[in-house]
Design an enzyme around this catalytic site. Sequence first.
Site, PDB file in Angstrom:
ATOM      1  N   ILE A  61       0.858  -1.191   0.000  1.00 31.69           N
ATOM      2  CA  ILE A  61       0.000   0.000   0.000  1.00 31.69           C
ATOM      3  C   ILE A  61       0.889   1.234   0.000  1.00 31.69           C
ATOM      4  O   ILE A  61       2.026   1.222   0.471  1.00 31.69           O
ATOM      5  CB  ILE A  61      -1.018   0.031   1.162  1.00 31.69           C
ATOM      6  CG1 ILE A  61      -0.326  -0.040   2.512  1.00 31.69           C
ATOM      7  CG2 ILE A  61      -2.012  -1.103   1.001  1.00 31.69           C
ATOM      8  CD1 ILE A  61      -1.237   0.363   3.653  1.00 31.69           C
ATOM      9  N   SER A  62       0.343   2.291  -0.562  1.00 28.37           N
ATOM     10  CA  SER A  62       1.114   3.509  -0.780  1.00 28.37           C
ATOM     11  C   SER A  62       1.537   4.153   0.534  1.00 28.37           C
ATOM     12  O   SER A  62       0.832   4.070   1.542  1.00 28.37           O
ATOM     13  CB  SER A  62       0.270   4.508  -1.563  1.00 28.37           C
ATOM     14  OG  SER A  62      -0.243   3.916  -2.725  1.00 28.37           O
TER      15      SER A  62
END
Length: 218
Positions: A61-62
């Site tokens: 995930i970012s």
Amino acid sequence: MTDNAKNRKKLVEHLVNQGYIQTEMVKKAMQAVPREEFIPLEQKPYAYLDRPLPIGEGQTISAPHMVAMICEELSLEEGMNVLEIGAGFGYNAAVVAELVGPTGHVYSMERIEKLVHIARDNLKRTGYAKTVTVILGDGSLGLPDHAPFNRIYVTAAAPHIPEPLKDQLAVGGKLVIPVGSPDSYQELILIEKISENEFKNINLGGVAFVPLIGEQGW
Ligand code: SAH
């Protein structure tokens, strides 16, 4: 204040100081969403470090600064119809849900079924289920049934800008997408739809996302 709330406040302040958060709206939205609810159990101690986290299935995930940057570049407003490609664990969608409010909507597409269920659960538990709909499918083709979209953002790296996404963008709409090599380096591109067939592209600089896998992807 809980430790998570304290750490969240610190992270948000850090992102303001670094220039990633520029508006009060984005600051409030990132302050509101509990990131610890959108990551795997073993990653919880790292919820408020500004870095990408592994979520299994070979995906990450970012980092929070990337979420902030995308939200700022999209200049989201209440009531907007938004399409996200790549739901992951649902964190970015929750932040966008805060920004478009109860009159807006976020459709978030994810190609890995297990992640669709996890994202749905996370969004439900945190109160975003009404504003965010997670859909299983190849987001490189967009979601024509719910188009046009005021904003579209892609959180996986594409070989080119998919035509279906440009088509499904409303005139005056904005699209953010990383374009470049599948395994390390891409450029984040902001596309504004000026008229039915006129687009303006702005290069926002180098980024590193997981590959967009699909018909208009890798
Ligand atoms: N938005 C997420 C980032 C998730 S990582 C966040 O909040 O941090 C990118 C996700 O894109 C992965 O979960 C991956 O499975 C998904 N993905 C890759 N190609 C896709 C496609 N064609 N359609 C939908 N999802 C895709």
